[in-house]
Design an enzyme around this catalytic site. Sequence first.
Site, short mmCIF file in Angstrom:
data_model
loop_
_atom_site.label_atom_id
_atom_site.label_comp_id
_atom_site.label_asym_id
_atom_site.label_seq_id
_atom_site.Cartn_x
_atom_site.Cartn_y
_atom_site.Cartn_z
CG HIS A 1 -1.67 1.27 1.44
ND1 HIS A 1 -2.73 1.66 0.65
CD2 HIS A 1 -1.50 2.27 2.36
CE1 HIS A 1 -3.19 2.84 1.08
NE2 HIS A 1 -2.47 3.22 2.10
NE ARG B 60 7.65 9.75 -2.14
CZ ARG B 60 6.56 9.76 -1.37
NH1 ARG B 60 5.90 10.88 -1.19
NH2 ARG B 60 6.16 8.65 -0.78
CD GLU C 254 -6.53 4.00 3.96
OE1 GLU C 254 -6.30 3.91 5.18
OE2 GLU C 254 -5.85 4.69 3.18
#
Lengths: 433, 433
Positions: free
Chosen positions: B140, B149, B205
């Site tokens: 995750h 990134r 989640e």
Amino acid sequence: MNWWHMDETHDPALTSWVPDADGHADFPIQNLPFGVFSPADGRPRIGVAIGPMILDLAACAQAGLLPSATAGLCTAHTLNGLMAAPAQARVDLRRRLSQLLSQPGERASLESWLYPADGCRLHLPATIGDYSDFYVGIHHANNVGRQFRPDNPLLPNYRYVPIGYHGRASSIRPSGEPLVRPAGQRKPPEATEPVFGPTARLDYELELGVWIGEGNPLGTPIPIDRAGAHVAGMCLLNDWSARDLQAWEYQPLGPFLAKNFHSTISPWVITREALAPFRIAQPPRPADDPAPLPYLLDPDDQAHGALAIMLEVLLTSAAMREAGMAPLRLSRGPASNMYWTVGQIVTHHASNGCNLNPGDLLGTGTISAATRDGFGSLMELSVGGKEPVALPTGETRTFLEDGDEITLRASAAADGFVPIGFGECRARVLPAP
Amino acid sequence: MNWWHMDETHDPALTSWVPDADGHADFPIQNLPFGVFSPADGRPRIGVAIGPMILDLAACAQAGLLPSATAGLCTAHTLNGLMAAPAQARVDLRRRLSQLLSQPGERASLESWLYPADGCRLHLPATIGDYSDFYVGIHHANNVGRQFRPDNPLLPNYRYVPIGYHGRASSIRPSGEPLVRPAGQRKPPEATEPVFGPTARLDYELELGVWIGEGNPLGTPIPIDRAGAHVAGMCLLNDWSARDLQAWEYQPLGPFLAKNFHSTISPWVITREALAPFRIAQPPRPADDPAPLPYLLDPDDQAHGALAIMLEVLLTSAAMREAGMAPLRLSRGPASNMYWTVGQIVTHHASNGCNLNPGDLLGTGTISAATRDGFGSLMELSVGGKEPVALPTGETRTFLEDGDEITLRASAAADGFVPIGFGECRARVLPAP
């Protein structure tokens, strides 16, 4: 019933029969803060501070001296019930206490329920369900940001979002309880791997705390014009911080172990009723700053949502204590350096439906002034450890040493009113085990 | 008494006289999870799940059927007292319940205290003092980090620090309670200013929750070889998230309003005793990864500190519900994708002296697999909203719509043992007010 409630309890001519209450720097009869205390030989109970004494409200309630709407709540062991009570009930209790402590005829019946504060232990005033900390000291945000991003210290969201995060409720302690220097991971700049051990950059943070009164149900925001009604009172808050742990751990989810090892609060709840005379206009934003979004904007909050409170930080090292020296004042500055009002942080916190409960605590974040004499942390005063602060013993400090004691103080003042104080928020650093 | 306690309660040959308990996917007699429930016409009380039924432990305690060390704790309205009890007392209670529910001779005396779970309301099992959430799902963290990134998805601290942060305790709700779509500030990428309104990127989640049992005093860390003894049990946790609020607010102090509007947990506490047969070795780290620092490293924790638990996420849209369709499985993957063990997050949390209390809840963070079929959030499945997920109705989802219902499920399995499940963690999205 709004925050602005003013009545005879604020009369500057009001005096108390309690010795040394009139002219007391913190607790004249115009203040009447609530707390939970134990006399030397007794169990915790609710009290009100008056000058150098504490009045036992449980005893007053049992004697039938308090209004029926709150008498039962005054026999509890925490203030959560009183905080949850309707504002009118708290106002009525305050007025009754003001009468009891001002009218000389009440002295005989009350005197045996007064305890010298010096001989009492002060506890946390409430069971804190959740603790959230904000970041509304814009000069602090600038000072800290500048150490990382010299050209662009404030992130783009700062002027729109009252930035906040969740803190640890379990490790909040009342003034006087020492803290243990925490251990943790830190990565020295030149090292390739982190090391684990006691923090080498222990710091304090000068903050105000906001006690939530009436709560809001989950899913139901608090409009900005009702935010004040959800505030029970305020306190001082020292958000002890381990800067080396913080620098290493905080990305991407924010500070955690760098902050949650201990937080110190002043134990007296300075009520919003007591603070009413000290509301002032929120200072105007710089011309280039955006206006708050509509959900955070209320004319009354802008006109009266800031507080005329002066804050200061004092340090006493072990050597200063041994030499009998007075504490050194490290900084002094006004709470009006908050970029967002108390009302705005309450409304923002609940704007997604998050439920606040009576006894929840919100921290403002470090309140620094624009100039060095008002910086609210050692990280700012020492410019990240580069410029040591001189102590009167000849010692210097970049960060805190074992044995150092930090005391936060605050007082509210306004023309035509008797100033009131917050009492001490004080704790000493114990060595790592 | 360590986590590894195995006894006759784990015997795969053990059967129950309760109809449909044997072979029950979640609650065979080898599980015996604790919870707090109300029968249709009754008040909250402690119970134990057995097959499709719930046994009223308060009634059993009052009838003198439970061990004296825990009988009083079983008449409380939360599990905090049982969680705080010595491990041996909880083991003894489990063994007694296993006897009562397996021996046919007990049926006559217990039958009237069994309630069909379908007709009961399940509550939060404990008063949660503090809730902390971690980030131990390395896939995750990689998936999310890659969206920001691409070349360097994991930050340098990730492989050293079990990253965590504080969450909101007040807004944690048991399975079944709907959540309201939250509003908040978000800044569309092309906009110059943020807007305030309902989130357009509501997500779930998939996490495990860890219930703290025995606490530690403030200032006293928990050694890694004692961490298991501080765990009372586990649950499922859906850390609902508003991704657009999160992206705008989270710097520099971490997620706040993007997460604290609602969290859903499965209401049954799967005890560490019940989980003992399912402990497995922590998967070896990639060769280039550093070893955990010594305070996080324990041979027994490495050899047996992970859990053989399979996790899955199911979605039902309003249209699917109306059409009578089965839920769509969005993902499935093992809990061994946790980069840090439960013991490591407990020890890290207390490593600075932070005090954990019985009934505190720790979240693991989203547990995703390395491959798409095991991604634990829509942000990962839809690659930040760019690749819609197809539903069997022909609908698509990048993020959640009003009326969508998310169900998390988990089961633990090991050769030679009867598998046990966690029960449902389920909630439906209601529109913004």
